[in-house]
Enzyme design. Structure first.
Site, PDB file in Angstrom:
ATOM      1  CD  GLU A 181      -2.885  -1.285   2.284  1.00  0.00           C
ATOM      2  OE1 GLU A 181      -3.159  -0.261   2.918  1.00  0.00           O
ATOM      3  OE2 GLU A 181      -3.333  -2.403   2.570  1.00  0.00           O
ATOM      4  CG  HIS A 224      -8.630   5.724   1.531  1.00  0.00           C
ATOM      5  ND1 HIS A 224      -8.510   5.493   0.175  1.00  0.00           N
ATOM      6  CD2 HIS A 224      -8.053   4.671   2.144  1.00  0.00           C
ATOM      7  CE1 HIS A 224      -7.887   4.340  -0.004  1.00  0.00           C
ATOM      8  NE2 HIS A 224      -7.599   3.815   1.175  1.00  0.00           N
ATOM      9  NE  ARG A 281      -4.361   5.392   3.073  1.00  0.00           N
ATOM     10  CZ  ARG A 281      -4.834   4.507   3.884  1.00  0.00           C
ATOM     11  NH1 ARG A 281      -5.349   4.882   5.030  1.00  0.00           N
ATOM     12  NH2 ARG A 281      -4.809   3.244   3.574  1.00  0.00           N
ATOM     13  CG  HIS A 283      -9.823   6.022   5.523  1.00  0.00           C
ATOM     14  ND1 HIS A 283     -10.763   5.053   5.241  1.00  0.00           N
ATOM     15  CD2 HIS A 283      -8.675   5.361   5.807  1.00  0.00           C
ATOM     16  CE1 HIS A 283     -10.198   3.858   5.345  1.00  0.00           C
ATOM     17  NE2 HIS A 283      -8.937   4.024   5.709  1.00  0.00           N
ATOM     18  NE  ARG A 293      -4.481   5.036   9.491  1.00  0.00           N
ATOM     19  CZ  ARG A 293      -5.028   4.060   8.751  1.00  0.00           C
ATOM     20  NH1 ARG A 293      -4.608   2.809   8.879  1.00  0.00           N
ATOM     21  NH2 ARG A 293      -5.988   4.324   7.902  1.00  0.00           N
TER      22      ARG A 293
HETATM   23  P1  FAD Z   1     -13.922   0.495  15.955  1.00  0.00           P
HETATM   24  O1  FAD Z   1     -13.654  -0.751  15.233  1.00  0.00           O
HETATM   25  O2  FAD Z   1     -14.505   1.607  15.192  1.00  0.00           O
HETATM   26  O3  FAD Z   1     -14.875   0.155  17.173  1.00  0.00           O
HETATM   27  C1  FAD Z   1     -15.415   1.184  17.973  1.00  0.00           C
HETATM   28  C2  FAD Z   1     -16.487   0.570  18.842  1.00  0.00           C
HETATM   29  O4  FAD Z   1     -16.909   1.496  19.841  1.00  0.00           O
HETATM   30  C3  FAD Z   1     -17.727   0.190  18.077  1.00  0.00           C
HETATM   31  O5  FAD Z   1     -18.154  -1.066  18.546  1.00  0.00           O
HETATM   32  C4  FAD Z   1     -18.727   1.274  18.465  1.00  0.00           C
HETATM   33  O6  FAD Z   1     -20.061   0.876  18.362  1.00  0.00           O
HETATM   34  C5  FAD Z   1     -18.317   1.505  19.911  1.00  0.00           C
HETATM   35  N1  FAD Z   1     -18.729   2.797  20.460  1.00  0.00           N
HETATM   36  C6  FAD Z   1     -18.411   4.038  20.002  1.00  0.00           C
HETATM   37  N2  FAD Z   1     -18.974   4.980  20.780  1.00  0.00           N
HETATM   38  C7  FAD Z   1     -19.651   4.335  21.753  1.00  0.00           C
HETATM   39  C8  FAD Z   1     -20.446   4.755  22.843  1.00  0.00           C
HETATM   40  N3  FAD Z   1     -20.720   6.051  23.091  1.00  0.00           N
HETATM   41  N4  FAD Z   1     -20.997   3.805  23.651  1.00  0.00           N
HETATM   42  C9  FAD Z   1     -20.798   2.501  23.411  1.00  0.00           C
HETATM   43  N5  FAD Z   1     -20.066   2.043  22.384  1.00  0.00           N
HETATM   44  C10 FAD Z   1     -19.496   2.954  21.567  1.00  0.00           C
HETATM   45  N6  FAD Z   1      -6.932   0.054   9.102  1.00  0.00           N
HETATM   46  C11 FAD Z   1      -5.937  -0.811   8.819  1.00  0.00           C
HETATM   47  O7  FAD Z   1      -4.976  -0.933   9.594  1.00  0.00           O
HETATM   48  N7  FAD Z   1      -5.996  -1.572   7.698  1.00  0.00           N
HETATM   49  C12 FAD Z   1      -7.032  -1.494   6.817  1.00  0.00           C
HETATM   50  O8  FAD Z   1      -7.064  -2.210   5.828  1.00  0.00           O
HETATM   51  C13 FAD Z   1      -8.071  -0.571   7.075  1.00  0.00           C
HETATM   52  N8  FAD Z   1      -9.100  -0.422   6.214  1.00  0.00           N
HETATM   53  C14 FAD Z   1     -10.136   0.404   6.552  1.00  0.00           C
HETATM   54  C15 FAD Z   1     -11.238   0.482   5.699  1.00  0.00           C
HETATM   55  C16 FAD Z   1     -12.335   1.243   6.055  1.00  0.00           C
HETATM   56  C17 FAD Z   1     -13.518   1.333   5.135  1.00  0.00           C
HETATM   57  C18 FAD Z   1     -12.328   1.954   7.288  1.00  0.00           C
HETATM   58  C19 FAD Z   1     -13.510   2.769   7.700  1.00  0.00           C
HETATM   59  C20 FAD Z   1     -11.226   1.890   8.116  1.00  0.00           C
HETATM   60  C21 FAD Z   1     -10.124   1.126   7.758  1.00  0.00           C
HETATM   61  N9  FAD Z   1      -8.998   1.039   8.580  1.00  0.00           N
HETATM   62  C22 FAD Z   1      -7.996   0.175   8.280  1.00  0.00           C
HETATM   63  C23 FAD Z   1      -8.990   1.695   9.882  1.00  0.00           C
HETATM   64  C24 FAD Z   1      -9.351   0.660  10.962  1.00  0.00           C
HETATM   65  O9  FAD Z   1     -10.361  -0.183  10.475  1.00  0.00           O
HETATM   66  C25 FAD Z   1      -9.841   1.315  12.228  1.00  0.00           C
HETATM   67  O10 FAD Z   1      -8.972   2.341  12.606  1.00  0.00           O
HETATM   68  C26 FAD Z   1      -9.903   0.299  13.355  1.00  0.00           C
HETATM   69  O11 FAD Z   1     -10.686  -0.801  12.970  1.00  0.00           O
HETATM   70  C27 FAD Z   1     -10.466   0.934  14.602  1.00  0.00           C
HETATM   71  O12 FAD Z   1     -10.683  -0.066  15.556  1.00  0.00           O
HETATM   72  P2  FAD Z   1     -11.217   0.345  16.992  1.00  0.00           P
HETATM   73  O13 FAD Z   1     -11.392  -0.914  17.746  1.00  0.00           O
HETATM   74  O14 FAD Z   1     -10.373   1.400  17.550  1.00  0.00           O
HETATM   75  O15 FAD Z   1     -12.634   1.045  16.693  1.00  0.00           O
HETATM   76  C1  SIN Z   2      -7.181   0.476   2.524  1.00  0.00           C
HETATM   77  O1  SIN Z   2      -7.411  -0.722   2.422  1.00  0.00           O
HETATM   78  O2  SIN Z   2      -6.860   1.206   1.586  1.00  0.00           O
HETATM   79  C2  SIN Z   2      -7.295   1.089   3.876  1.00  0.00           C
HETATM   80  C3  SIN Z   2      -6.093   0.762   4.636  1.00  0.00           C
HETATM   81  C4  SIN Z   2      -5.992   1.628   5.834  1.00  0.00           C
HETATM   82  O3  SIN Z   2      -6.823   2.491   6.069  1.00  0.00           O
HETATM   83  O4  SIN Z   2      -5.033   1.440   6.570  1.00  0.00           O
END
Ligand code: FAD
Ligand code: SIN
Length: 532
Positions: A115, A243, A290, A351, A386
């Site tokens: 990437e 993104h 990015r 993103h 990032r």
């Molecule tokens: P999340 O997975 O967002 O979980 C947050 C949780 O908190 C959820 O369950 C939500 O419901 C809960 N929550 C929030 N507020 C409250 C509240 N007030 N009360 C109770 N619960 C609450 N990163 C990579 O490293 N590689 C990738 O390939 C990649 N691809 C991506 C593609 C997309 C489309 C997106 C959107 C993001 C991508 N990212 C990627 C980024 C990565 O997915 C996220 O940064 C990561 O999954 C965040 O994980 P987390 O556990 O911190 O939060």
């Molecule tokens: C992607 O798959 O392009 C997202 C990867 C990332 O957000 O880290």
């Protein structure tokens, strides 16, 4: 009731913390609160994969560290970068142990994607639905663990601190303690008080503050806003990652992502004249970091007056494409795009939140007994931008470090009495017009997208600040006089997030990483974090 470990959020950060704590302390209860269904999270949507060094012939930790530092544009904390990249290797093995499948070739060797900003192929993935696979595996492990309670449809409203005992707390107060949370049980509509010796925020990002984002509707910055309201510290909020390649579908929200791994496999960005325009912006062309690619696309669209650019995959091997990116192939097909004949229209979309709740190397926030990990935190890994696929890695490394610290101190935390008041809803009534909330939400997204996007300047930022203040006043009045609803809380949290982004952006008198301002086109001679 006082629980030992309270975790807010059921994405990769929350679930992996819960599994570790529950396994180490089978006699203690681990409670996960999550505001919608248990799998609603940004995690579920992750596509490209998880960046980690596994091929030690071509790659090594130093290369990954260096790529991360270059992408972060002088603002990464080098110690944290080293910790995450070196410890990440073991943490990924734990994901595999919990049942995550990453793609392998016929010889059983992991297939590694590439990437933007990566000097080597090092991204482990499960087709183009890596996050879905990780979330599936973690939830399945959670369901097999007796001492974890998962309460979905529980919306956390605020942290409980000494403020709720009548003490005056300011940002200068040194001994703020977290005693748990007030949570709206959406099944009963009651606000409950949950006390905890240890609270871990894993609430994810805040993409919903923008009109166009790849983030699902849960991404409303609740954790960041709660900490700021409780007078805790947040940092680097101006570094909002857009993104480069979300599918151009103006009426669809959230935006569907076309993973950067497509460019890693050979996809080329072209403007509407068919030109490989990235050649003019960066020698790494479509695979530059990015911030650079998103800004270049934004510039191309502005100078030509176009609404999108194209991602050209027509020359790519069709079997490989369908195998690596089946979900993207299917999505494009569903809207009449044959990726082997047609170019894919793409546009940048919000993103990822690089900043967030300030934490140290063990995930400790500035509030005692409160930790944060995952996208809601600011660890110092990402700096001003990032590196792709470093986010899932950061989440598992920090959930582990929180586990280590929290388990070492849990027995020293004294039992405490429940002297905290129940939620007070006196003087409030049901909102007469929910449309006031949806209208304000629309205004907020519009103003953030118009004035606080990829390219900024002081006039736009100040205008955003003034509009935000009006929205803030109206929303606080609504909050103080109407019964609480998740929609109202999310609006209030997003306004706080908007305010923090704008304030940090105004403080940064330079262009660095994702913060690009036409008022200060150069970088200052040294880089500083912006901590609020
Ligand atoms: P999340 O997975 O967002 O979980 C947050 C949780 O908190 C959820 O369950 C939500 O419901 C809960 N929550 C929030 N507020 C409250 C509240 N007030 N009360 C109770 N619960 C609450 N990163 C990579 O490293 N590689 C990738 O390939 C990649 N691809 C991506 C593609 C997309 C489309 C997106 C959107 C993001 C991508 N990212 C990627 C980024 C990565 O997915 C996220 O940064 C990561 O999954 C965040 O994980 P987390 O556990 O911190 O939060
Ligand atoms: C992607 O798959 O392009 C997202 C990867 C990332 O957000 O880290």
């Amino acid at each position: 009731m006082v629980v030992d470990f309270l975790i807010i959020g059921s994405g990769i950060a929350g679930l992996s913390s819960a599994l570790k704590l529950a396994e180490k302390f089978p006699e203690k209860k681990v409670l996960i609160l999550t505001k919608e269904k248990e799998d609603d999270s940004n995690t579920k949507y992750a596509q490209g994969g998880i960046a980690v060094v596994t091929d030690f012939v071509k790659d090594n930790f130093d290369k990954h560290i260096n790529d991360t530092l270059i992408a972060g544009d002088g603002l990464c904390n080098k110690d944290i970068v080293e910790i995450v990249i070196k410890e990440g290797r073991i943490r990924v093995d734990e994901l595999i142990h919990w049942g995550t499948h990453f793609d392998k070739d016929d010889k059983g060797t992991y297939k590694l994607g590439k990437e933007g900003g990566h000097s080597e192929n090092r991204v482990l993935h499960h087709k183009d639905i890596t996050g879905f696979e990780i979330e599936r595996a973690l939830l399945s492990a959670i369901h097999k663990t007796d001492n974890i309670q998962m309460s979905s449809q529980h919306f956390v409203i605020d942290l409980i601190t000494q403020h709720h005992l009548g003490r005056i707390i300011t940002r200068a107060t040194k001994d703020i303690k977290c005693y748990g949370v007030y949570v709206l049980n959406k099944n009963t509509n009651h606000i409950e008080k949950i006390l905890a010796k240890t609270t871990i925020l894993a609430t994810g990002g805040f993409g919903q503050v923008y009109k166009s984002t790849t983030n699902p509707t849960i991404a409303t910055g609740d954790g960041v806003a709660m900490v700021y309201r409780a007078k805790g510290r947040v940092g680097n909020m101006e570094f909002v990652q857009f993104h480069p390649t979300a599918l151009y579908e103006p009426t669809v929200s959230p935006s569907f992502l076309i993973t950067e791994a497509v460019r890693g496999d050979g996809g080329i960005l072209r403007n509407q004249s068919g030109e490989d325009f990235m050649e003019r912006y960066d020698p790494r062309k479509s695979l530059a970091p990015r911030d650079i690619v998103a800004r270049a696309i934004d510039h191309e669209m502005k100078i030509h007056g176009h609404d999108f650019v194209y991602l050209d995959c027509r020359h790519m091997n069709s079997e490989n494409f369908k195998h690596h990116f089946p979900n993207i192939y299917k999505k494009c097909q569903s809207i009449g795009i044959d990726v082997f004949k047609d170019m894919i229209p793409v546009v940048p979309a919000q993103h990822y939140a690089c900043g967030g709740i300030e934490v140290d190397s063990y995930g400790r926030t500035s509030i005692h007994h409160l930790y944060a990990c995952g996208e809601c935190s600011n660890t110092g890994l990402h700096g001003a931008n990032r590196l792709a696929s470093n986010s899932l890695l950061e989440a598992i490394v920090f959930s582990h470090r929180i586990f280590e610290h929290a388990s070492s101190v849990i027995d020293e935390i004294e039992d405490f009495e429940d002297i905290f008041p129940e939620w007070n809803a006196d003087g409030t009534s049901h909102p007469k017009e929910m449309v006031m909330i949806t209208q304000s939400m629309r205004e907020l997204k519009d103003l953030m997208s118009s004035y606080v996007g990829i390219v900024r300047n002081n006039i736009r930022l100040k205008r955003a600040q003034e509009r935000l203040y009006l929205l803030f006043k109206e929303t606080e009045e609504m909050y103080n006089t109407t019964t609480i609803s998740p929609q109202l809380c999310e609006l209030r949290n997003l306004i706080t997030v908007g305010y923090l982004i704008v304030r940090s952006a105004l403080l940064r008198k330079e262009s660095r990483g994702l913060h690009y301002t036409t008022d200060y086109l150069n970088k200052k001679s040294f880089a500083e974090q912006s901590i609020l």
